[in-house]
Design an enzyme around this catalytic site. Structure first.
Site, mmCIF file in Angstrom:
data_model
loop_
_atom_site.group_PDB
_atom_site.id
_atom_site.type_symbol
_atom_site.label_atom_id
_atom_site.label_comp_id
_atom_site.label_asym_id
_atom_site.label_seq_id
_atom_site.Cartn_x
_atom_site.Cartn_y
_atom_site.Cartn_z
ATOM 1 N N GLY A 286 0.827 -1.205 0.000
ATOM 2 C CA GLY A 286 0.000 0.000 0.000
ATOM 3 C C GLY A 286 0.858 1.250 0.000
ATOM 4 N N GLY B 276 1.027 5.359 1.232
ATOM 5 C CA GLY B 276 0.501 6.418 2.087
ATOM 6 C C GLY B 276 1.146 7.742 1.744
ATOM 7 N N GLY B 277 0.924 8.721 2.624
ATOM 8 C CA GLY B 277 1.435 10.050 2.357
ATOM 9 C C GLY B 277 2.948 10.132 2.365
ATOM 10 N N MET B 278 3.605 9.214 3.079
ATOM 11 C CA MET B 278 5.055 9.278 3.217
ATOM 12 C C MET B 278 5.801 8.279 2.336
ATOM 13 S SD MET B 278 5.557 11.752 5.288
ATOM 14 C CE MET B 278 7.292 11.501 5.668
ATOM 15 N N VAL C 2 4.798 1.011 1.006
ATOM 16 C CA VAL C 2 5.180 -0.060 1.913
ATOM 17 C C VAL C 2 5.122 -1.383 1.152
ATOM 18 C CG1 VAL C 2 4.650 -1.277 4.058
ATOM 19 C CG2 VAL C 2 4.334 1.197 3.923
ATOM 20 N N LYS D 298 9.659 0.102 3.909
ATOM 21 C CA LYS D 298 8.998 1.358 3.563
ATOM 22 C C LYS D 298 9.903 2.180 2.653
ATOM 23 C CE LYS D 298 6.805 5.384 5.666
ATOM 24 N NZ LYS D 298 6.416 6.013 6.947
ATOM 25 N N ASP E 229 -0.346 11.651 13.748
ATOM 26 C CA ASP E 229 -1.258 11.257 12.671
ATOM 27 C C ASP E 229 -2.021 9.992 13.047
ATOM 28 O OD1 ASP E 229 -2.522 11.603 10.243
ATOM 29 O OD2 ASP E 229 -0.992 10.516 9.098
#
Length: 491
Positions: free
Chosen positions: A19, A21-23, A26, A41, A139
């Protein structure tokens, strides 16, 4: 961007993307040196980023890894390594077989109050560990909470975590997710533990309402005006903790200790009152019969007393055809006895003794308790037979399970003799994943399902452990089955 099969720093092989994400992205990976699965990551750089900004991001990634590596707890994703491969930063983490909480909510709809409170309590534990290490998450939201297939709840993605002791960290700004961002953070205030607690409150609200409590674009005044109306829509049992965590003023916001107390009170209600004692000959007969049943069902294992001082004591089987001697308390119970304590749970006419400390999740009238380390599970449901044959039901269930798991082997499927009610048991071994949502890939399990028919209803009790724990927990299994009281048919 990484590709399946790629080898990072000659050690970590990428398997598949999990998946984004914002950073970053992964990946599921494999540590070829230690021969274990990992999560890798990949920190993705924004398009058009300059060399100086790129270097800053690499340094920030290193700080992130150092911050997260300070946190070592079962409720927090562990960080193993930080690496740079051809100018690309990577963080190597623990791989948790799981679904994110936002996907659980999307797939299952509103969670039960007990399940939501249990998840929130675990996340609160993670936050308390982080805050004690002077780290704030910044977060907290459903997408960053993992629900393990073994029942474990894990807070992930400390990718924008802030170390309160790092002078280079950014203490202001609106980094975070709309709808789950504390009001003071939206106004540009520094990130604090109180902000994480507000986000936890918003997450708890989302678990039972399928949405955050306030629109992410809603201003502070509008949030304040609508807060009471929004919280009034939440289940009554959760309103005290939601009101405390979602207080607009951080100084008046509920603390972690009080929130933990309220959440745990929801997940572990007081045990029901014991039934009134019988007197005279009826009481004596009941005691003798109970002793005989326990001796036959438990044999030389420990007899558990769910409501008493609750320690286990050895039983010496009596001679054939006679009742075993009654058990008397021991002055110094063994450590093994302590782990066998049971706690009463009651439902629609049934009563069950469940090992203390196990977490409860309810879904579609099925009650599932899990051992905290994910090595054992107990589930219970009561079904209307509608004229169906109990043995046929077990065979249908066997067909469904055996088609979804690996290495299935039937140990036995038979009626239990010597019982007044109609009881059947099915015992099997198999390897996950499949069938049960918590079954972990590659883990070997041993399971017994008991079906007890009373009138037109059937109690289905399923006891599952990892194969290595089967013998170790045998006495607990036998006691759980022996103490279960099914709903009685109408007179």
């Amino acid at each position: 961007m990484g590709t399946p099969g790629q080898l990072i720093v000659k050690r970590y092989r990428l398997v598949r993307a999990l998946g984004q994400g914002g950073m970053g992205m992964v990946w599921e990976g494999h540590d070829t040196l230690l021969d274990r699965p990992v999560a890798a990551k990949e920190v993705l750089f924004p398009p058009g980023i300059g060399s100086r900004q790129r270097l800053d991001m690499i340094h920030r990634t290193s700080r992130e890894a150092r911050t997260a590596a300070k946190l070592n707890h079962r409720t927090i994703v562990g960080v193993f390594d930080v690496a740079e491969d051809d100018g690309q930063p990577w963080i190597i983490m623990e791989l948790v077989p799981s679904r994110s909480l936002d996907r659980v909510i999307a797939g299952e709809g509103p969670l039960s109050v007990a399940r939501a409170a249990a998840i929130a309590s675990e996340v609160l534990t993670a936050l308390s560990v982080a805050h004690a290490a002077d780290v704030v998450h910044r977060d907290v939201k459903p997408a960053n909470i993992l629900i393990g297939y073994d029942g474990r709840v894990v807070l992930s993605d400390f990718g924008i975590a802030t170390s309160l002791g790092d002078p280079r960290a950014q203490f202001s700004g609106t980094v975070g997710s709309p709808g789950f961002l504390a009001p003071e953070r939206a106004d540009g205030a520094p990130a604090t533990p109180a902000g994480d607690l507000w986000s936890l409150g918003a997450t708890l609200f989302a678990m039972v309402m399928c949405r955050p409590p306030f629109d992410g674009d809603m201003g502070p005044l509008a949030k304040l005006l609508t807060q009471d109306a929004e919280l009034a829509k939440a289940p009554e049992e959760l309103r005290p903790v939601l009101t405390g965590l979602l207080a607009k003023d951080p100084a008046k916001r509920m603390g972690a200790e009080e929130a933990k107390r309220l959440l745990d009170a929801i997940t572990s209600p007081a045990p029901p009152a014991s039934p009134p004692e019988r007197t005279g000959r009826a009481r004596l007969l009941t005691v003798v019969i109970a002793a005989a049943v326990l001796a036959g069902a438990v044999g030389g294992w420990a007899v558990l007393r769910p409501d008493a001082a609750a320690t286990a004591h050895p039983v010496t089987p009596g001679t054939p055809g006679t009742a075993a001697p009654l058990v008397t308390p021991s002055a110094s119970p063994s450590p093994a006895a302590d782990r066998l304590r049971l706690k009463w749970h009651e439902g629609d006419g049934w009563r069950a003794g469940v090992p203390r400390g196990w977490r409860l999740v309810t879904k579609d009238d099925t009650f599932t308790w899990s051992e905290p380390e994910g090595t054992a599970y107990l589930s219970l449901s009561v079904l209307d037979l509608d004229g169906r044959d109990p043995m046929a039901l077990l065979r249908e269930t066997e067909t469904a399970l055996s088609s979804e798991v690996r290495d299935y082997h039937r140990v036995r499927l038979e009626k239990v003799r010597g019982r007044k009610d109609l009881t059947a048991e099915w015992e099997s071994t198999w390897t996950g994943p499949g069938y049960h949502s918590w079954a972990v890939k590659g883990v070997a399990y041993h399971e017994t399902q008991r079906l007890i028919v009373t009138g037109t209803r059937a109690s289905v009790i399923t006891w599952t452990t990892t194969r290595s724990e089967w013998r170790h927990l045998a006495s607990t299994r036998k006691a759980v089955f022996a103490y279960y009281r099914p709903p009685q048919p109408p007179a």
